[in-house]
Design a protein around this motif. Structure first.
Motif, PDB file in Angstrom:
ATOM      1  N   UNK A   1       0.828  -1.206   0.000  1.00 13.29           N
ATOM      2  CA  UNK A   1       0.000   0.000   0.000  1.00 13.29           C
ATOM      3  C   UNK A   1       0.861   1.255   0.000  1.00 13.29           C
ATOM      4  N   UNK A   2       1.942   1.229   0.759  1.00 15.77           N
ATOM      5  CA  UNK A   2       2.838   2.389   0.780  1.00 15.77           C
ATOM      6  C   UNK A   2       3.509   2.592  -0.572  1.00 15.77           C
ATOM      7  N   UNK A   3       3.908   1.485  -1.228  1.00 14.91           N
ATOM      8  CA  UNK A   3       4.537   1.597  -2.544  1.00 14.91           C
ATOM      9  C   UNK A   3       3.550   2.144  -3.572  1.00 14.91           C
ATOM     10  N   UNK A   4       2.289   1.702  -3.515  1.00  9.65           N
ATOM     11  CA  UNK A   4       1.294   2.206  -4.459  1.00  9.65           C
ATOM     12  C   UNK A   4       0.978   3.677  -4.209  1.00  9.65           C
ATOM     13  N   UNK A   5       1.051   4.086  -2.961  1.00 11.59           N
ATOM     14  CA  UNK A   5       0.852   5.516  -2.678  1.00 11.59           C
ATOM     15  C   UNK A   5       1.908   6.345  -3.391  1.00 11.59           C
ATOM     16  N   UNK A   6       3.149   5.844  -3.363  1.00  9.53           N
ATOM     17  CA  UNK A   6       4.241   6.564  -4.042  1.00  9.53           C
ATOM     18  C   UNK A   6       4.045   6.515  -5.559  1.00  9.53           C
ATOM     19  N   UNK A   7       3.677   5.350  -6.095  1.00  6.98           N
ATOM     20  CA  UNK A   7       3.508   5.218  -7.548  1.00  6.98           C
ATOM     21  C   UNK A   7       2.344   6.048  -8.070  1.00  6.98           C
ATOM     22  N   UNK A   8       1.267   6.143  -7.272  1.00 12.65           N
ATOM     23  CA  UNK A   8       0.101   6.888  -7.749  1.00 12.65           C
ATOM     24  C   UNK A   8       0.403   8.371  -7.921  1.00 12.65           C
ATOM     25  N   UNK A   9       1.416   8.869  -7.227  1.00 11.98           N
ATOM     26  CA  UNK A   9       1.786  10.282  -7.400  1.00 11.98           C
ATOM     27  C   UNK A   9       2.473  10.520  -8.742  1.00 11.98           C
ATOM     28  N   UNK A  10       2.913   9.422  -9.386  1.00 18.24           N
ATOM     29  CA  UNK A  10       3.592   9.556 -10.678  1.00 18.24           C
ATOM     30  C   UNK A  10       2.630   9.500 -11.866  1.00 18.24           C
ATOM     31  N   UNK A  11       1.343   9.233 -11.588  1.00 18.46           N
ATOM     32  CA  UNK A  11       0.372   9.132 -12.666  1.00 18.46           C
ATOM     33  C   UNK A  11       0.104  10.500 -13.284  1.00 18.46           C
ATOM     34  N   UNK A  12       0.026  11.526 -12.472  1.00 18.35           N
ATOM     35  CA  UNK A  12      -0.304  12.856 -12.989  1.00 18.35           C
ATOM     36  C   UNK A  12       0.717  13.361 -14.010  1.00 18.35           C
ATOM     37  N   UNK A  13       2.041  13.214 -13.800  1.00 15.71           N
ATOM     38  CA  UNK A  13       2.999  13.621 -14.838  1.00 15.71           C
ATOM     39  C   UNK A  13       2.820  12.834 -16.140  1.00 15.71           C
ATOM     40  N   UNK A  14       2.482  11.546 -16.038  1.00 19.29           N
ATOM     41  CA  UNK A  14       2.259  10.732 -17.231  1.00 19.29           C
ATOM     42  C   UNK A  14       1.042  11.251 -17.990  1.00 19.29           C
ATOM     43  N   UNK A  15      -0.024  11.548 -17.279  1.00 23.23           N
ATOM     44  CA  UNK A  15      -1.215  12.098 -17.921  1.00 23.23           C
ATOM     45  C   UNK A  15      -0.932  13.445 -18.570  1.00 23.23           C
ATOM     46  N   UNK A  16      -0.108  14.229 -17.936  1.00 19.28           N
ATOM     47  CA  UNK A  16       0.229  15.546 -18.491  1.00 19.28           C
ATOM     48  C   UNK A  16       0.928  15.396 -19.836  1.00 19.28           C
ATOM     49  N   UNK A  17       1.835  14.433 -19.910  1.00 17.59           N
ATOM     50  CA  UNK A  17       2.533  14.212 -21.170  1.00 17.59           C
ATOM     51  C   UNK A  17       1.593  13.663 -22.231  1.00 17.59           C
ATOM     52  N   UNK A  18       0.686  12.757 -21.844  1.00 16.13           N
ATOM     53  CA  UNK A  18      -0.288  12.222 -22.796  1.00 16.13           C
ATOM     54  C   UNK A  18      -1.177  13.340 -23.350  1.00 16.13           C
ATOM     55  N   UNK A  19      -1.599  14.245 -22.504  1.00 13.71           N
ATOM     56  CA  UNK A  19      -2.461  15.340 -22.946  1.00 13.71           C
ATOM     57  C   UNK A  19      -1.707  16.255 -23.923  1.00 13.71           C
ATOM     58  N   UNK A  20      -0.431  16.434 -23.644  1.00 11.33           N
ATOM     59  CA  UNK A  20       0.364  17.371 -24.439  1.00 11.33           C
ATOM     60  C   UNK A  20       0.685  16.796 -25.809  1.00 11.33           C
ATOM     61  N   UNK A  21       0.899  15.495 -25.949  1.00 10.18           N
ATOM     62  CA  UNK A  21       1.415  14.938 -27.188  1.00 10.18           C
ATOM     63  C   UNK A  21       0.388  14.196 -28.033  1.00 10.18           C
ATOM     64  N   UNK A  22      -0.742  13.762 -27.431  1.00  4.95           N
ATOM     65  CA  UNK A  22      -1.676  12.916 -28.161  1.00  4.95           C
ATOM     66  C   UNK A  22      -3.098  13.468 -28.050  1.00  4.95           C
ATOM     67  N   UNK A  23      -3.937  12.974 -28.924  1.00  3.32           N
ATOM     68  CA  UNK A  23      -5.325  13.442 -28.937  1.00  3.32           C
ATOM     69  C   UNK A  23      -6.058  12.956 -27.682  1.00  3.32           C
TER      70      UNK A  23
END
Length: 480
Positions: A299-321
């Motif tokens: 659970x602690x590891x997933x808490x850390x990983x879930x904070x990395x989702x927003x940067x990934x989404x930001x890049x997806x929004x910027x580069x793809x439809x």
């Protein structure tokens, strides 16, 4: 001779012992016992005289000749007396043999009725009662013949002795006839008696296994408690078996043999289940502790990983439809909520473990694991989406060739050994080619939907795989 006693057979009561391990014979009626002793007395006297040494014969002759209390008459009267006495001894032996056979048969009947309540068993009891009445009639005829004539009288007349011999011979004949009926009846009991004795033979071992299983469960529970585990639920389950043990101790005579066998087997199963869980309890506690630690770390590891989702989404929004990422919009919120729920359930599971509510702790830990699995898949999906879109944007030809290869391979299989393909195979493959062409053409636009392209090629490969499976199934069926 009387019919079956009304009291039930009780293996645990005073009638348990039997030579063949089933029952003990009931007491004879008092009247018949006394009369049998009287009737059998001359037979014993005769046998005793026959057993004396030859040297005693002159002494006995002298005793009878000189000063005896009974006068001995020679001639026809004494011959008739001797023949009557022989008939009396023979009748006494027949009476004793019939009575012994009836007692043995009563044991067999009680064995059957203790186990079997079927219509066949009830018919056997009724037939035995009818046979008992025939035996009583023959016995009454014999006893009346015995009581009617005193063959030891000094003044016994020849005619009286002759009549006694005739009546005793007739009584013996009737006893013999009834004995033959009883033997035939006994021979017909074989299947029912065998089945009953088999169940009775199972009874004692089954009850003993139940007792031993309860003892083993109690000992295992004591061992678990000795290691600091309360095991209250197991103790309650074991306590519920106490009334069943009481019924087992009361015996099959009170509760019936089939019911006692079933109860013994049920108690054995339940007690063995309690013992197995008690034996496993220390291991279960250790396993629960390991899972608590492991899921907390995850659970602690997933808490850390879930904070990395927003940067990934930001890049997806910027580069793809938008079509490439809009289904992932809520991943951060969903991941955070799932982790929060998982941590709450973990706290509840820890409390349940401390209170040794093992079933509750196990169920809560399963819920935590499911929540974390869902979160892990959602968080991984965002990163996986970005990697796949980057790869197809850089070189879409690789995905195209992979799909075309699958189609060509299916086409070769469809044509193997044929001049023309089966329409059931050809039409789906033609549709797959057209669908792939449309997906490739869609990449020509200014802002291509790479995610749609990837899902289309994946769908094409799946449809082609279904055609291949159909071809192999058809050929396998025709070969068979």
């Amino acid at each position: 001779m009387t019919a079956i006693p009304e009291q039930p057979y009780s293996p645990s009561g005073p009638r348990v012992h039997r030579t063949r391990g089933v029952l003990s014979p009931p007491s004879w009626p008092r009247r018949r016992t006394v009369r049998l002793r009287r009737a059998a007395g001359p037979l014993r006297d005769t046998l005793a005289l026959m057993a004396l040494p030859l040297v005693a014969a002159p002494v006995l002759a002298a005793a009878f000749a000189g000063g005896g209390t009974r006068r001995w008459f020679g001639g026809r009267a004494e011959n008739q007396r001797a023949e009557a006495q022989t008939a009396k001894d023979a009748a006494a032996a027949a009476f004793y043999e019939l009575d012994t056979a009836q007692r043995d048969l009563r044991i067999s009947i009680e064995t059957i009725t203790a186990v079997d309540s079927s219509p066949a068993a009830r018919r056997v009891v009724a037939d035995f009662e009818a046979l008992g009445r025939r035996i009583d009639e023959a016995s009454h005829q014999y006893i009346e013949a015995i009581d009617a004539h005193d063959l030891d009288r000094d003044d016994l007349e020849a005619s009286v002795a002759s009549r006694a011999r005739t009546e005793l011979t007739a009584a013996k004949g009737e006893l013999d006839r009834v004995k033959r009926e009883l033997d035939r009846f006994t021979d017909g009991l074989g299947p029912l008696l065998g089945k009953a004795e088999t169940q009775l033979a199972r009874l004692a071992p089954a009850v003993e296994r139940a007792r031993q299983a309860l003892l083993a469960a109690s000992n295992a529970l004591d061992t678990a408690r000795g290691s600091g585990l309360r095991a209250d639920d197991l103790a309650a389950r074991l306590a519920m078996l106490s009334p069943e043990l009481t019924k087992l101790n009361q015996g099959a005579g009170q509760h019936g043999v089939p019911q006692t066998l079933e109860r013994a087997e049920q108690v054995t199963r339940q007690a063995e289940a309690v013992r197995a869980e008690a034996d496993r309890l220390p291991e279960r506690a250790a396993e629960t502790d390991r899972r608590l630690v492991s899921l907390r770390t995850r659970a602690q590891a997933l808490t850390t990983r879930s904070t990395q989702v927003e940067p990934v989404l930001s890049e997806l929004r910027r580069r793809f439809t938008a079509a490439c990422w809009q289904d992932l919009q809520h991943v951060p919120e969903v991941a955070a909520e799932n982790v929060r729920q998982a941590e709450s359930r973990l706290a509840e599971a820890r409390t349940a473990r401390e209170e040794q509510r093992w079933a509750d702790a196990t169920a809560l830990l399963s819920t935590v694991r499911a929540l974390l699995n869902t979160t892990d898949e959602a968080v991984s999906a965002a990163g996986d989406r970005l990697r796949r879109l980057n790869a197809v944007q850089k070189d879409p030809e690789q995905e195209i060739e992979r799909t075309r290869f699958a189609i060509r391979d299916a086409q070769r299989l469809a044509m193997a050994g044929r001049h023309t393909p089966d329409p059931r195979h050809a039409h789906p493959l033609d549709a797959a080619v057209a669908r792939l062409d449309r997906a490739v053409d869609a990449l020509e636009g200014r802002h291509p939907d790479y995610w749609h392209f990837l899902t289309e090629t994946e769908a094409v490969r799946e449809s082609v795989a279904q055609v291949v499976a159909l071809i192999r199934e058809d050929r396998g069926g025709s070969a068979g």
